[in-house]
Scaffold this motif. Structure first.
Motif, PDB file in Angstrom:
ATOM      1  N   THR A  53      -1.287  -2.805  -4.363  1.00 53.30           N
ATOM      2  CA  THR A  53      -1.039  -3.892  -5.299  1.00 53.30           C
ATOM      3  C   THR A  53      -1.109  -5.208  -4.544  1.00 53.30           C
ATOM      4  O   THR A  53      -0.821  -5.268  -3.345  1.00 53.30           O
ATOM      5  CB  THR A  53       0.337  -3.765  -5.974  1.00 53.30           C
ATOM      6  OG1 THR A  53       1.354  -3.792  -4.951  1.00 53.30           O
ATOM      7  CG2 THR A  53       0.456  -2.466  -6.746  1.00 53.30           C
ATOM      8  N   LYS A  87      -3.071   3.799  -3.245  1.00 55.47           N
ATOM      9  CA  LYS A  87      -2.941   2.677  -4.167  1.00 55.47           C
ATOM     10  C   LYS A  87      -2.464   1.418  -3.470  1.00 55.47           C
ATOM     11  O   LYS A  87      -1.642   1.474  -2.549  1.00 55.47           O
ATOM     12  CB  LYS A  87      -1.971   3.050  -5.287  1.00 55.47           C
ATOM     13  CG  LYS A  87      -2.415   4.254  -6.107  1.00 55.47           C
ATOM     14  CD  LYS A  87      -1.442   4.568  -7.217  1.00 55.47           C
ATOM     15  CE  LYS A  87      -1.936   5.763  -8.034  1.00 55.47           C
ATOM     16  NZ  LYS A  87      -1.004   6.098  -9.136  1.00 55.47           N
ATOM     17  N   SER A 114      -7.244   0.995  -6.291  1.00 53.71           N
ATOM     18  CA  SER A 114      -7.002   2.326  -5.723  1.00 53.71           C
ATOM     19  C   SER A 114      -8.267   2.885  -5.080  1.00 53.71           C
ATOM     20  O   SER A 114      -9.384   2.617  -5.539  1.00 53.71           O
ATOM     21  CB  SER A 114      -6.534   3.295  -6.807  1.00 53.71           C
ATOM     22  OG  SER A 114      -5.327   2.855  -7.395  1.00 53.71           O
ATOM     23  N   HIS A 154      -3.751  -4.292  -9.281  1.00 49.41           N
ATOM     24  CA  HIS A 154      -3.749  -3.180  -8.347  1.00 49.41           C
ATOM     25  C   HIS A 154      -5.128  -2.545  -8.272  1.00 49.41           C
ATOM     26  O   HIS A 154      -5.943  -2.661  -9.181  1.00 49.41           O
ATOM     27  CB  HIS A 154      -2.637  -2.164  -8.654  1.00 49.41           C
ATOM     28  CG  HIS A 154      -2.802  -1.398  -9.926  1.00 49.41           C
ATOM     29  ND1 HIS A 154      -3.772  -0.434 -10.126  1.00 49.41           N
ATOM     30  CD2 HIS A 154      -2.070  -1.424 -11.065  1.00 49.41           C
ATOM     31  CE1 HIS A 154      -3.633   0.080 -11.322  1.00 49.41           C
ATOM     32  NE2 HIS A 154      -2.616  -0.507 -11.915  1.00 49.41           N
ATOM     33  N   GLN A 214       0.847  -1.191   0.000  1.00 50.11           N
ATOM     34  CA  GLN A 214       0.000   0.000   0.000  1.00 50.11           C
ATOM     35  C   GLN A 214       0.885   1.244   0.000  1.00 50.11           C
ATOM     36  O   GLN A 214       1.858   1.336   0.762  1.00 50.11           O
ATOM     37  CB  GLN A 214      -0.899  -0.018   1.254  1.00 50.11           C
ATOM     38  CG  GLN A 214      -1.878   1.125   1.344  1.00 50.11           C
ATOM     39  CD  GLN A 214      -2.861   0.959   2.490  1.00 50.11           C
ATOM     40  OE1 GLN A 214      -3.007  -0.111   3.066  1.00 50.11           O
ATOM     41  NE2 GLN A 214      -3.554   2.037   2.826  1.00 50.11           N
TER      42      GLN A 214
END
Lengths: 111, 115
Positions: free
Chosen positions: A24, A22, A74, A72, A6
């Motif tokens: 992943t 964001k 967000s 990913h 993060q």
């Protein structure tokens, strides 16, 4: 196992600006991605979630986008307010299994 | 208040003692979880249970033990083998397998301090 990263770890914005956090993930099988908000000394509470069959979800000033190919997702907060200041956590999960959380982002909204 | 209750809110333990943290839910959830949260860090999974009488180790299970004798209850014991137990402990529950993914509901947490 699943690994969630993060970014950023801290984020400071002016009231009214937008904030983007964001995350992943590593396990392409993960299919559920919640976001939690935790105020100081309190429990995390869900603010929005997205499932892998959806690319975007919006709830008033909050939106989440998911890119399964890139693994990913967000969190977007628009028109930030001082009460948005908190720690935000993303997570990834496969079905009813265990969730893997990111390390959190401390968001500060300056009046 | 969210349907999941942790007690006590604050707990002090002397070194070498075992302590048990309580977690009860009335949401009829099959799955329950225990997380540990240290300052400035995320939530790390200690143990989880997807059904009564069954549980699995999480990422940091050493020094902890759990039981799941009832659907509503998932107590966590912090044993003397846990070398650094001071932390904020969060219990959570969610709907179980066979159900479309839903959020996890968290308890209010127990702050454990070793004195």
């Amino acid at each position: 196992g699943e690994n969630v990263e993060q970014h950023p770890s801290t984020l400071s914005v002016q009231e009214g600006d937008s904030a983007v956090i964001k995350c992943t993930y590593s396990d392409s099988a993960s299919n559920y991605f919640p976001w939690y908000k935790q105020e100081l000394g309190k429990r995390p509470q869900l603010i929005i979630d997205i499932r892998s069959n959806v690319g975007e979800k919006k709830d008033q000033r909050i939106a989440v986008t998911l890119n399964k190919t890139a693994k990913h997702f967000s969190l977007h907060i628009t028109e930030t307010q001082p009460e948005d200041s908190a720690v935000y956590f993303c997570a990834a999960r496969l079905n009813a299994g265990k969730s893997t959380f990111g390390d959190g982002t401390t968001l500060t909204v300056k009046p | 208040d969210g349907g999941i209750t942790q007690s006590p809110k604050y707990l002090f333990r002397k070194e070498g003692q075992n302590v048990t943290l309580s977690c009860e839910q009335n949401l009829n959830h099959d799955a329950m979880y225990w997380y540990r949260q240290d300052p400035g860090q995320g939530l790390r999974l200690i143990y989880y249970s997807q059904i009564v009488n069954d549980f699995q180790k999480g990422d940091i299970a050493e020094g902890y033990s759990v039981s799941r004798e009832k659907k509503e209850s998932f107590p966590l014991t912090v044993t003397s083998a846990q070398k650094n137990p001071t932390a904020f402990y969060l219990c959570a529950s969610s709907r179980g397998q066979g159900v479309q993914n839903t959020e996890a509901f968290f308890g209010q947490g127990t702050r454990l301090t070793v004195v």
